[in-house]
Design an enzyme around this catalytic site. Structure first.
Site, PDB file in Angstrom:
ATOM      1  N   GLY A  19       0.770  -1.229   0.000  1.00  0.00           N
ATOM      2  CA  GLY A  19       0.000   0.000   0.000  1.00  0.00           C
ATOM      3  C   GLY A  19       0.803   1.281   0.000  1.00  0.00           C
ATOM      4  O   GLY A  19       1.826   1.416  -0.674  1.00  0.00           O
ATOM      5  N   ASP A  63       9.115  -5.497  15.247  1.00  0.00           N
ATOM      6  CA  ASP A  63       7.826  -5.547  15.919  1.00  0.00           C
ATOM      7  C   ASP A  63       7.638  -4.183  16.571  1.00  0.00           C
ATOM      8  O   ASP A  63       8.273  -3.868  17.577  1.00  0.00           O
ATOM      9  CB  ASP A  63       7.805  -6.660  16.968  1.00  0.00           C
ATOM     10  N   ASN A  90       3.279   4.822   9.468  1.00  0.00           N
ATOM     11  CA  ASN A  90       2.254   4.409   8.523  1.00  0.00           C
ATOM     12  C   ASN A  90       1.650   3.049   8.849  1.00  0.00           C
ATOM     13  O   ASN A  90       0.576   2.711   8.350  1.00  0.00           O
ATOM     14  CB  ASN A  90       2.861   4.370   7.105  1.00  0.00           C
ATOM     15  N   TYR A 155     -11.306   0.992  14.922  1.00  0.00           N
ATOM     16  CA  TYR A 155     -10.343   1.704  14.076  1.00  0.00           C
ATOM     17  C   TYR A 155     -10.442   3.213  14.309  1.00  0.00           C
ATOM     18  O   TYR A 155      -9.423   3.909  14.439  1.00  0.00           O
ATOM     19  CB  TYR A 155     -10.620   1.368  12.605  1.00  0.00           C
ATOM     20  N   THR A 190      -5.615   0.346  -2.326  1.00  0.00           N
ATOM     21  CA  THR A 190      -4.628  -0.548  -1.724  1.00  0.00           C
ATOM     22  C   THR A 190      -5.367  -1.810  -1.299  1.00  0.00           C
ATOM     23  O   THR A 190      -6.555  -1.978  -1.589  1.00  0.00           O
ATOM     24  CB  THR A 190      -3.980   0.110  -0.490  1.00  0.00           C
TER      25      THR A 190
END
Length: 284
Positions: A19, A63, A90, A155, A190
Site C-alpha cells: 500500500g 515488531d 504508517n 479503528y 490498496t
C-alpha cells in the site's frame, strides 16, 4: 526549514510491505533518498520491491509494539545513514465490526499497533531529532480520525487517539525545530479492505444487519476507491519538502467532502449546546 537541501534525506518509514508505505519507499528510492523501511517480513518487502538492492535502503524487520526493537531500529538507522530527517508512522490495519461484538483482545491489539507502536517510534526518534534541531514527524491517520463511522468503532478510536497524541506532540516539539503533520487520506486503491489488512470480529452479534451490509459493501470496494496510493506518497513528500504544511493534511476529495459534513454537524451541536453549556459556570 527542517528538510535538507544539500544532501539526500534520511527517512524512517513503518508499514512498508504494501500500500501507501510501499509506494512511498519506491518513490523515495527513485529520488535518491535514504530509507529505513520497517516491516514484519523483510522477505515480503524485498519481493514487493522486485528485489531492488541499493545502499540507500535499510530494510528492518521490527515488531513496532516492542520498545526495545524499535529503539534498536532507529539507532541502526542513525548509525547507518548518519542521522534522521523524516519519520513516517504508517503501519496499521483496519477493523470492521460493531462496538458490542469487538472483543477486548482485539481492542488491545489494535491500540498496541496503532497507538503504542507509533509512540514507541516517536520516543526513539525524538532524541536524535532534538539533538540536530530539525526533523519532520508524519503520522498517517485517516479520514476516520476526524469523524465517527458505524462499524469502524475500534479503528476510529485508535485513529482519534493518534490525532490527539499528534496535536499535543506538535506543540511540544515546535521549539526544537521539529515539524509534525497528520496525513488524513480517504479510501485508496490498496489492499486495506482485503483480508491482508482488514480484520473482522470472530463472532458477530445478531441484529446488526446494517454492519453486515457495510462489511459486504467494503469487501466489494477494492479497485473502485478514489485515492491513488502513488499520488498520496508524492503528496507526503510535498508536505515534508514544503516546510509549511498544516497540522492536518487531508488527502482525497472524498475526505474533503466527509470532513466538511462533520464540521457542519459539530457546528450544529455547538449551537444546540450553547444555552445549557453556560449554566454550569460558577455564578459571578
Amino acid at each position: 526549514m527542517s528538510y535538507p537541501t544539500d544532501r539526500p534525506a534520511t527517512w524512517f518509514v513503518t508499514g512498508t510491505s504494501r500500500g501507501l508505505g510501499l509506494e512511498l519507499v519506491r518513490l523515495l528510492l527513485e529520488r535518491g533518498d535514504r530509507v529505513a523501511a520497517t516491516t514484519r517480513s523483510v522477505e515480503r518487502l524485498a519481493s514487493s520491491l522486485d528485489g531492488t538492492a541499493t545502499t540507500n535502503l535499510l530494510p528492518l524487520e521490527v515488531d513496532l509494539t516492542s520498545p526495545t526493537e524499535v529503539e534498536a531500529a532507529v539507532a541502526r538507522t542513525v548509525e547507518t545513514f548518519g542521522g534522521l530527517d523524516v519519520v513516517v508512522n504508517n503501519a496499521g490495519y483496519g477493523y470492521l465490526g460493531a462496538v458490542e461484538e469487538t472483543p477486548a483482545e482485539d481492542v488491545r491489539t489494535m491500540f498496541d499497533v496503532q497507538v503504542h507502536g507509533t509512540w514507541n517510534v516517536l520516543r526513539s526518534a525524538l532524541p536524535p531529532m532534538r539533538a540536530a534541531g530539525s526533523g519532520h514527524l508524519v503520522n498517517v491517520s485517516s479520514v476516520l480520525g476526524l469523524l465517527p463511522f458505524p462499524g469502524w468503532g475500534l479503528y476510529v478510536a485508535a485513529k482519534h487517539a493518534l490525532e490527539g497524541l499528534t496535536g499535543s506532540l506538535a506543540a511540544e516539539v515546535a521549539g526544537f525545530g521539529i515539524r509534525v503533520t497528520l496525513v488524513e487520506p480517504g479510501y485508496m486503491r490498496t489492499d486495506f479492505l482485503t483480508p491482508h489488512s482488514l480484520v473482522l470480529p470472530g463472532d458477530t452479534v445478531e441484529g446488526y444487519a446494517s454492519i453486515r451490509e457495510m462489511t459486504s459493501a467494503h469487501q466489494a470496494m477494492p479497485g473502485t476507491q478514489l485515492g491513488d496510493p502513488a499520488r498520496a506518497a508524492a503528496a507526503i513528500v510535498r508536505v515534508v519538502e514544503s516546510g509549511d504544511a498544516p497540522l492536518h493534511q487531508l488527502l482525497g476529495s472524498d475526505t474533503l467532502s466527509l470532513v466538511e459534513g462533520q464540521l457542519e454537524a459539530l457546528r450544529a451541536d455547538l449551537e444546540a449546546s450553547r444555552t445549557l453549556a453556560v449554566t454550569t459556570d460558577v455564578p459571578a
